[in-house]
Enzyme design. Structure first.
Site, PDB file in Angstrom:
ATOM      1  N   LEU A   1       7.567  -1.352  -7.600  1.00  0.00           N
ATOM      2  CA  LEU A   1       6.985  -0.010  -7.661  1.00  0.00           C
ATOM      3  C   LEU A   1       6.806   0.595  -6.277  1.00  0.00           C
ATOM      4  O   LEU A   1       7.013   1.801  -6.080  1.00  0.00           O
ATOM      5  CB  LEU A   1       5.650  -0.056  -8.400  1.00  0.00           C
ATOM      6  N   LYS A   2       6.440  -0.214  -5.296  1.00  0.00           N
ATOM      7  CA  LYS A   2       6.259   0.287  -3.932  1.00  0.00           C
ATOM      8  C   LYS A   2       7.581   0.817  -3.364  1.00  0.00           C
ATOM      9  O   LYS A   2       7.629   1.887  -2.738  1.00  0.00           O
ATOM     10  CB  LYS A   2       5.701  -0.825  -3.044  1.00  0.00           C
ATOM     11  N   VAL A   3       8.653   0.075  -3.563  1.00  0.00           N
ATOM     12  CA  VAL A   3       9.960   0.515  -3.078  1.00  0.00           C
ATOM     13  C   VAL A   3      10.338   1.840  -3.738  1.00  0.00           C
ATOM     14  O   VAL A   3      10.886   2.746  -3.100  1.00  0.00           O
ATOM     15  CB  VAL A   3      11.013  -0.578  -3.345  1.00  0.00           C
TER      16      VAL A   3
ATOM     17  N   THR B   1       8.254   4.175  -4.831  1.00  0.00           N
ATOM     18  CA  THR B   1       7.463   5.281  -4.271  1.00  0.00           C
ATOM     19  C   THR B   1       7.971   5.664  -2.887  1.00  0.00           C
ATOM     20  O   THR B   1       7.971   6.850  -2.531  1.00  0.00           O
ATOM     21  CB  THR B   1       5.965   4.933  -4.199  1.00  0.00           C
TER      22      THR B   1
ATOM     23  N   VAL C   1       0.837  -1.201   0.000  1.00  0.00           N
ATOM     24  CA  VAL C   1       0.000   0.000   0.000  1.00  0.00           C
ATOM     25  C   VAL C   1       0.870   1.248   0.000  1.00  0.00           C
ATOM     26  O   VAL C   1       2.041   1.216   0.358  1.00  0.00           O
ATOM     27  CB  VAL C   1      -0.945   0.025   1.215  1.00  0.00           C
TER      28      VAL C   1
END
Length: 320
Positions: free
Chosen positions: A166-168, A170, A117
């Site tokens: 992608l989370k890392v 962001t 998330v």
């Protein structure tokens, strides 16, 4: 669909709370019995452990502080995985590790998803957070109904592991924003500018960001309480640096950010709030970077709304 949730900490407790609040058949587990008891008092079931949860639930979500913790939980769940079972990893973790564990689940006939998330604990609390989901399309469509309960904007990122990458990224960008906001606030204070005015100048300008509009407020309040600690920042930006090294990208800003947070941890401890990183500059300058009128913690004041799938702009045009 029966859903199990393992890990009721800062983020997991809020995400699972959205499931419970919206009538999902929920079973929970955590090493802290008090957290479990709180959920049971609100109508959730308590699992004896990860194995029983995987046996009894259709989908099991893990939201844990480290890849090692997820691996330990998976070791207990794996014998109970079979056709129709889904494992959903909502922790911020390494792409290679989530693929390794996910392949074990898939080999036993189950499905695996990495679905971290983004958007802050205050939005996780209201179900308005964003969720990335890496998995095959059929699995994504199966889990979308309760992803839209936990979050507002849901992005199918591609195959297993893609969401974690992608989370890392962001979190790396959010950390870069945090550090530049700290430098901007301290420099403006040193230049004799009013900090309330400075906050508004940034907010209404091209210099604004999500991080400024949220984290700068708790920095200026003095609480620095953003529900995210320095050790977690170091882990996340370290994962981003690993992606760059693996792909041969010679980053310049990333290593400096890691060094800054290593120094922050040495000074204030691993569990210091991430926004306390501004203290390095306060101590170097002797300045107090606080101002009246800002909240001690962030609260999402937007009403809870049903979630929806976000379609990437380029793909949407192609489909049209």
């Amino acid at each position: 669909m029966k859903v199990g949730f393992i890990g009721l900490g800062n983020v997991g407790g809020k995400l699972s709370g959205s499931l419970l609040r919206n009538g999902i058949d929920l079973t929970v587990h955590d090493l802290n019995p008090d957290l479990v008891a709180g959920f049971v008092s609100r109508g959730a079931k308590a699992a004896e452990g990860p194995a029983q949860m995987m046996r009894d639930c259709d989908a099991v979500i893990t939201c844990l502080p480290s890849p090692a913790a997820s691996a330990a939980v998976m070791a207990e769940m794996l014998p109970e995985v079979g056709p129709g079972k889904i494992w959903m990893e909502m922790s911020t973790t390494d792409e290679a590790e989530v693929k390794r564990l996910g392949e074990q689940v898939i080999a036993r006939g189950g499905a695996a998803v990495d679905c971290p998330v983004s958007g802050g604990c205050h939005r996780a609390d209201t179900g308005n957070i964003s969720i990335f989901a890496g998995c095959d399309r059929a699995t994504f469509e199966r889990i979308l109904p309760f992803l839209t309960v936990m979050g507002r904007r849901i992005l199918h990122t591609g195959p297993l592991g893609s969401a974690s990458v992608l989370k890392v990224m962001t979190n790396y960008l959010a950390t870069a924003n945090l550090l530049t906001c700290c430098e901007a606030l301290v420099t403006m204070k040193a230049a004799g500018m009013d900090l309330n005015t400075t906050y508004e100048a940034i907010k209404i300008s091209s210099g604004t960001s999500f991080v400024h509009e949220t984290e700068s407020q708790v920095i200026l309040n003095g609480s620095r309480d953003i529900n995210f600690t320095m050790d977690l920042v170091k882990k996340d930006i370290g994962l981003f640096q690993s992606i760059a090294e693996r792909t041969g990208v010679p980053l310049e800003i990333s290593p400096l950010m890691i060094s800054i947070f290593e120094d922050g941890i040495a000074r204030y401890g691993m569990r210091a709030q991430s926004d306390d990183i501004i203290r390095r500059l306060e101590e170097a300058t002797g300045l107090d970077i606080t101002a009246p009128g800002f909240p001690p913690e962030m609260v999402d004041d937007e009403p809870e709304e049903p979630g929806y799938e976000v379609v990437p702009q380029g793909l949407e045009r192609q489909a049209g």
